[in-house]
Design an enzyme around this catalytic site. Structure first.
Site, PDB file in Angstrom:
ATOM      1  CE1 TYR A  86      -3.742 -62.815   8.267  1.00 54.15           C
ATOM      2  CE2 TYR A  86      -3.294 -62.650   5.923  1.00 54.15           C
ATOM      3  CZ  TYR A  86      -3.925 -63.277   6.977  1.00 54.15           C
ATOM      4  OH  TYR A  86      -4.716 -64.391   6.750  1.00 54.15           O
ATOM      5  CB  SER A  92      -3.044 -66.075   4.774  1.00 46.39           C
ATOM      6  OG  SER A  92      -3.751 -65.184   3.916  1.00 46.39           O
TER       7      SER A  92
END
Length: 261
Positions: free
Chosen positions: A165, A142
């Site tokens: 995350y 990401s």
């Protein structure tokens, strides 16, 4: 089975997710490619349509299950040469605000998500080196594994960017660098793509804030990632290894839209 009778296959881990579904569809359209759709959900896999391929329910945190899948494909003459890991395992209380995250929950999420990516990388590399075959793996990281979160884009919404995350996605990139170093001299390679945000009917205020950091489009569609994945799996990228490719319409580059003068 004779080598001339073998068919190349691509494994899509997390085939039922937004990105996984798009990749399954894209690879299903390619001639001479056998698509192996893998997910942990029986029900969601039932909705996947394949032109040439098969479905497997599998927990990617189980090294034994992945090994068994490879052995099965080899016995069927469908040698796995490509894989994409788009899976998204989460643990307890994922997505809390930073000050509400508890130690056990943080560790649980790191273990489930980054741990599962470790197992997939390990077993793909083991298969490729054991059988001395070319193998290309693409991981899903990401943009928030590359840069600090732009927290102001969440102003006015109930959305947040979990610290788990960021840790997981940056960890995936460093793990694949380790694996690339460890497997030098073999035909195995691993890379990742780091998308910006993927559109999923988020609040309009968030979408506007996000677009101000982007070049033209803002939030991406899952289809916008297909071209780079295809490239990273193809011979055209045979010397790209251990790298992370950002696909974010300029979101990670500094600056916002300039106001007209």
């Amino acid at each position: 089975m004779k080598k001339s009778e073998m068919q190349e296959s691509v494994i899509i881990f997390g085939a039922c997710g937004r990105i996984g579904k798009v990749l399954v569809e894209a690879f299903s359209k390619k001639e001479n490619t056998w698509v192996v759709a893998v997910d942990i959900s029986h029900e969601r896999l039932a909705d996947i349509e394949l032109v040439r391929g098969e479905k497997h329910v599998l927990d990617i945190s189980s090294a034994e299950s992945i090994t068994q899948l490879f052995e099965y494909l080899m016995n069927e003459g469908r040698v796995p040469k490509y894989a994409v890991n788009t899976s998204y395992p989460i643990g307890r209380n994922y997505g809390r605000d930073f000050f509400e995250v508890e130690y056990d929950d943080f560790c649980d999420n790191i273990s489930k998500h980054m741990g599962a990516y470790f197992v997939v990388m390990q077993q793909c590399a083991r298969f490729a080196t054991t059988h001395d075959v070319e193998f290309s793996l693409v991981n899903l990281s990401s943009v928030y594994g590359v840069i600090a979160p732009r927290l102001d884009v969440y102003n006015g919404t109930d959305m947040t960017m979990p610290i788990e995350y960021a840790a997981i996605k940056s960890g995936i990139q460093h793990m694949q660098q380790f694996v690339t170093s460890y497997t030098k001299g073999t035909q195995f390679r691993v890379n990742s793509i780091s998308p910006g945000g993927i559109f999923d009917n988020q609040p309009s205020e968030f979408l506007q804030h996000y677009r101000e950091y982007s070049r033209t489009k803002g939030m991406l569609d899952a289809e916008d990632l297909v071209g780079m994945v295809l490239c990273l799996l193809s011979p055209a990228s045979r010397f790209i290894c251990g790298q992370n490719i950002v696909i974010d319409d300029g979101f990670s580059i500094g600056g916002r839209h300039r106001k007209p003068t």
